[in-house]
Design a protein around this motif. Structure first.
Motif, PDB file in Angstrom:
ATOM      1  N   GLN A  83       0.819  -1.217   0.000  1.00 54.71           N
ATOM      2  CA  GLN A  83       0.000   0.000   0.000  1.00 54.71           C
ATOM      3  C   GLN A  83       0.851   1.264   0.000  1.00 54.71           C
ATOM      4  OE1 GLN A  83      -2.688  -0.452   3.335  1.00 54.71           O
ATOM      5  NE2 GLN A  83      -3.891  -2.040   2.311  1.00 54.71           N
ATOM      6  N   LYS A  84       2.169   1.104  -0.239  1.00 54.37           N
ATOM      7  CA  LYS A  84       3.095   2.223  -0.405  1.00 54.37           C
ATOM      8  C   LYS A  84       3.210   3.083   0.855  1.00 54.37           C
ATOM      9  CE  LYS A  84       3.507   0.902  -4.678  1.00 54.37           C
ATOM     10  NZ  LYS A  84       4.705   0.118  -5.096  1.00 54.37           N
ATOM     11  N   GLN A  85       3.077   2.457   2.038  1.00 54.72           N
ATOM     12  CA  GLN A  85       3.230   3.181   3.283  1.00 54.72           C
ATOM     13  C   GLN A  85       4.705   3.302   3.664  1.00 54.72           C
ATOM     14  OE1 GLN A  85       0.597   4.612   5.168  1.00 54.72           O
ATOM     15  NE2 GLN A  85      -0.379   4.169   3.204  1.00 54.72           N
ATOM     16  N   THR A  86       5.018   4.329   4.446  1.00 55.87           N
ATOM     17  CA  THR A  86       6.368   4.463   4.988  1.00 55.87           C
ATOM     18  C   THR A  86       6.555   3.486   6.147  1.00 55.87           C
ATOM     19  OG1 THR A  86       5.573   6.297   6.345  1.00 55.87           O
ATOM     20  CG2 THR A  86       6.607   6.852   4.246  1.00 55.87           C
ATOM     21  N   ILE A  87       7.741   3.485   6.724  1.00 58.65           N
ATOM     22  CA  ILE A  87       8.101   2.445   7.695  1.00 58.65           C
ATOM     23  C   ILE A  87       8.176   3.036   9.111  1.00 58.65           C
ATOM     24  CG2 ILE A  87       9.794   0.691   8.321  1.00 58.65           C
ATOM     25  CD1 ILE A  87      10.735   0.744   5.390  1.00 58.65           C
ATOM     26  N   PRO A  88       7.155   2.795   9.937  1.00 57.28           N
ATOM     27  CA  PRO A  88       7.244   3.211  11.345  1.00 57.28           C
ATOM     28  C   PRO A  88       8.184   2.275  12.105  1.00 57.28           C
ATOM     29  CG  PRO A  88       5.174   2.074  10.951  1.00 57.28           C
ATOM     30  CD  PRO A  88       5.863   2.163   9.631  1.00 57.28           C
ATOM     31  N   CYS A  89       8.942   2.828  13.031  1.00 52.94           N
ATOM     32  CA  CYS A  89       9.950   2.029  13.734  1.00 52.94           C
ATOM     33  C   CYS A  89       9.905   2.310  15.230  1.00 52.94           C
ATOM     34  CB  CYS A  89      11.347   2.350  13.208  1.00 52.94           C
ATOM     35  SG  CYS A  89      11.545   1.974  11.438  1.00 52.94           S
ATOM     36  N   VAL A  90      10.451   1.370  16.002  1.00 55.95           N
ATOM     37  CA  VAL A  90      10.462   1.497  17.457  1.00 55.95           C
ATOM     38  C   VAL A  90      11.737   0.864  18.007  1.00 55.95           C
ATOM     39  CG1 VAL A  90       9.281  -0.702  17.943  1.00 55.95           C
ATOM     40  CG2 VAL A  90       8.984   1.242  19.518  1.00 55.95           C
ATOM     41  N   ALA A  91      12.179   1.338  19.164  1.00 61.13           N
ATOM     42  CA  ALA A  91      13.341   0.757  19.853  1.00 61.13           C
ATOM     43  C   ALA A  91      13.076   0.781  21.348  1.00 61.13           C
ATOM     44  CB  ALA A  91      14.609   1.549  19.532  1.00 61.13           C
ATOM     45  N   HIS A  92      13.384  -0.312  22.008  1.00 62.16           N
ATOM     46  CA  HIS A  92      13.220  -0.414  23.456  1.00 62.16           C
ATOM     47  C   HIS A  92      14.595  -0.669  24.084  1.00 62.16           C
ATOM     48  CE1 HIS A  92       8.926  -0.671  22.749  1.00 62.16           C
ATOM     49  NE2 HIS A  92       9.124  -1.699  21.949  1.00 62.16           N
ATOM     50  N   ALA A  93      14.814  -0.083  25.268  1.00 59.74           N
ATOM     51  CA  ALA A  93      16.118  -0.206  25.924  1.00 59.74           C
ATOM     52  C   ALA A  93      15.998  -0.956  27.249  1.00 59.74           C
ATOM     53  CB  ALA A  93      16.722   1.172  26.176  1.00 59.74           C
ATOM     54  N   VAL A  94      16.953  -1.850  27.488  1.00 59.05           N
ATOM     55  CA  VAL A  94      17.074  -2.580  28.746  1.00 59.05           C
ATOM     56  C   VAL A  94      18.487  -2.352  29.279  1.00 59.05           C
ATOM     57  CG1 VAL A  94      16.782  -4.800  29.896  1.00 59.05           C
ATOM     58  CG2 VAL A  94      15.612  -4.368  27.748  1.00 59.05           C
ATOM     59  N   ILE A  95      18.588  -1.958  30.537  1.00 54.29           N
ATOM     60  CA  ILE A  95      19.900  -1.741  31.154  1.00 54.29           C
ATOM     61  C   ILE A  95      20.166  -2.897  32.101  1.00 54.29           C
ATOM     62  CG2 ILE A  95      21.218  -0.324  32.778  1.00 54.29           C
ATOM     63  CD1 ILE A  95      18.758   1.069  30.153  1.00 54.29           C
ATOM     64  N   ILE A  96      21.287  -3.575  31.890  1.00 55.92           N
ATOM     65  CA  ILE A  96      21.645  -4.757  32.674  1.00 55.92           C
ATOM     66  C   ILE A  96      22.988  -4.490  33.354  1.00 55.92           C
ATOM     67  CG2 ILE A  96      22.041  -7.247  32.613  1.00 55.92           C
ATOM     68  CD1 ILE A  96      20.575  -5.782  29.522  1.00 55.92           C
TER      69      ILE A  96
END
Length: 338
Positions: A321-334
């Motif tokens: 459908q020619k949509q752009t690319i939504p993105c996400v990032a999650h952070a974990v501190i160890i």
């Protein structure tokens, strides 16, 4: 009730859930890379004796989950929840694995951010006293991902140099409120960021702004020092995405260059293995963390790590459908803390 939130986006886990074990399973190509010695199982056959690539991926999930339990001397029936997902439609490799393992299942989808997403959810559940043992993990398979998102291998299409190679692998961690092992001390949940990239062969450029947003948010919330980390690892931005991330963070006054690595670059020998911009897929950050990074933490060679798994939330439907690319990032501190 005392809030555990710090700033706008970060949660400080007061009870410090412990990662008591971790395991990794990778395919033959990944086993030829520079991290070979850190993986628990290297497959000789990336079909795993199954009839399809998708069922092979599900088999890798089961293998990783079982191995993680064995390492901690736990039985499957001891586990309260299994949290996982993958790249494929209806996350069926994870769902089919959960069916066979018979563990209460929370299915999640964060594309290639799924490893950190699952660890965030697991750690908050443990910290809140809602579970004693949670298995969290994810997977990807090169052949299955190509078939769903691009073209079947038989087509033999060529890729631009901005493209990446989906990692064949699965990784899982077992998180507990007590025990020996590194502790999860903070989590930062990502926002969905879309800067208008619509090229499915340039995921690094699409995902980099999401990684920047999450990393900057953590340091803005906590006032922590980037150089207090041994490693800040993004999930699968590849060579181009890593360069963009460093540049955009520098523009915000944040220099992480001394401690920054990308799992997609570390997975393969970039000069010899012809993976273009590097590795990608849910299994990329999962196996690099559960193999290389976790073992370094256990041996006290690393004492403080940030894992920022990055995900492109496109689908075959949205692409058509020619949509752009939504993105996400999650952070974990160890961290290694008593």
């Amino acid at each position: 009730m005392k809030s555990k939130r710090i700033g706008n986006r970060t949660v400080k886990l007061e009870n410090k859930p412990t990662i008591i074990s971790a395991s990794s399973v990778v395919g033959p190509k990944e086993g030829e890379g520079p991290l070979r010695e850190y993986f628990d199982i290297i497959l000789e056959d990336d079909l795993c004796g199954q009839k399809s690539w998708e069922l092979a991926e599900s088999d890798m999930v089961k293998t990783a989950m079982k191995k993680t339990c064995e390492k901690a001397n736990k039985k499957l029936e001891d586990i309260n929840y299994m949290i996982g997902g993958d790249l494929l439609n209806q996350i069926f490799p994870a769902s089919f694995a959960a069916r066979d393992l018979s563990i209460p299942f929370i299915g999640i989808y964060g594309a290639c951010s799924t490893m950190a997403e699952g660890m965030c959810i697991s750690s908050m559940l443990i910290d809140g006293g809602f579970a004693d043992l949670i298995l969290s993990g994810t997977s990807s398979h090169f052949c299955a991902a190509e078939r769903q998102f691009r073209f079947p291998l038989e087509f033999g299409n060529q890729k631009p140099m901005t493209a990446q190679w989906t990692v064949t692998g699965a990784g899982s961690v077992l998180i507990s409120p007590k025990g020996q092992g590194p502790k999860v001390t903070h989590v930062t949940i990502g926002k969905v960021i879309d800067k208008g990239i619509d090229d499915g062969n340039n995921m690094g450029a699409a995902m980099a702004p999401a990684a920047v947003d999450t990393i900057y948010s953590y340091f803005n919330d906590t006032k922590d020092d980037p150089n207090s980390f041994d490693v800040i690892a993004t999930g699968d931005l590849g060579k181009l995405g890593k360069e963009i991330t460093e540049e955009l963070l520098a523009q915000r006054g944040l220099d992480i260059s001394k401690v920054y690595m990308d799992c997609g670059i570390e997975m393969f020998n970039m000069e010899k293995q012809d993976v273009h911009c590097g590795g990608s897929g849910c299994g990329c950050s999962a196996t690099v963390f559960c193999g290389y990074i976790y073992k370094k933490l256990k041996n006290k060679e690393f004492n403080k790590v940030m894992l920022v798994s990055t995900g492109a939330l496109l689908s075959p439907t949205s692409t058509l459908q020619k949509q752009t690319i939504p993105c996400v990032a999650h952070a974990v501190i160890i961290e290694n803390k008593e």
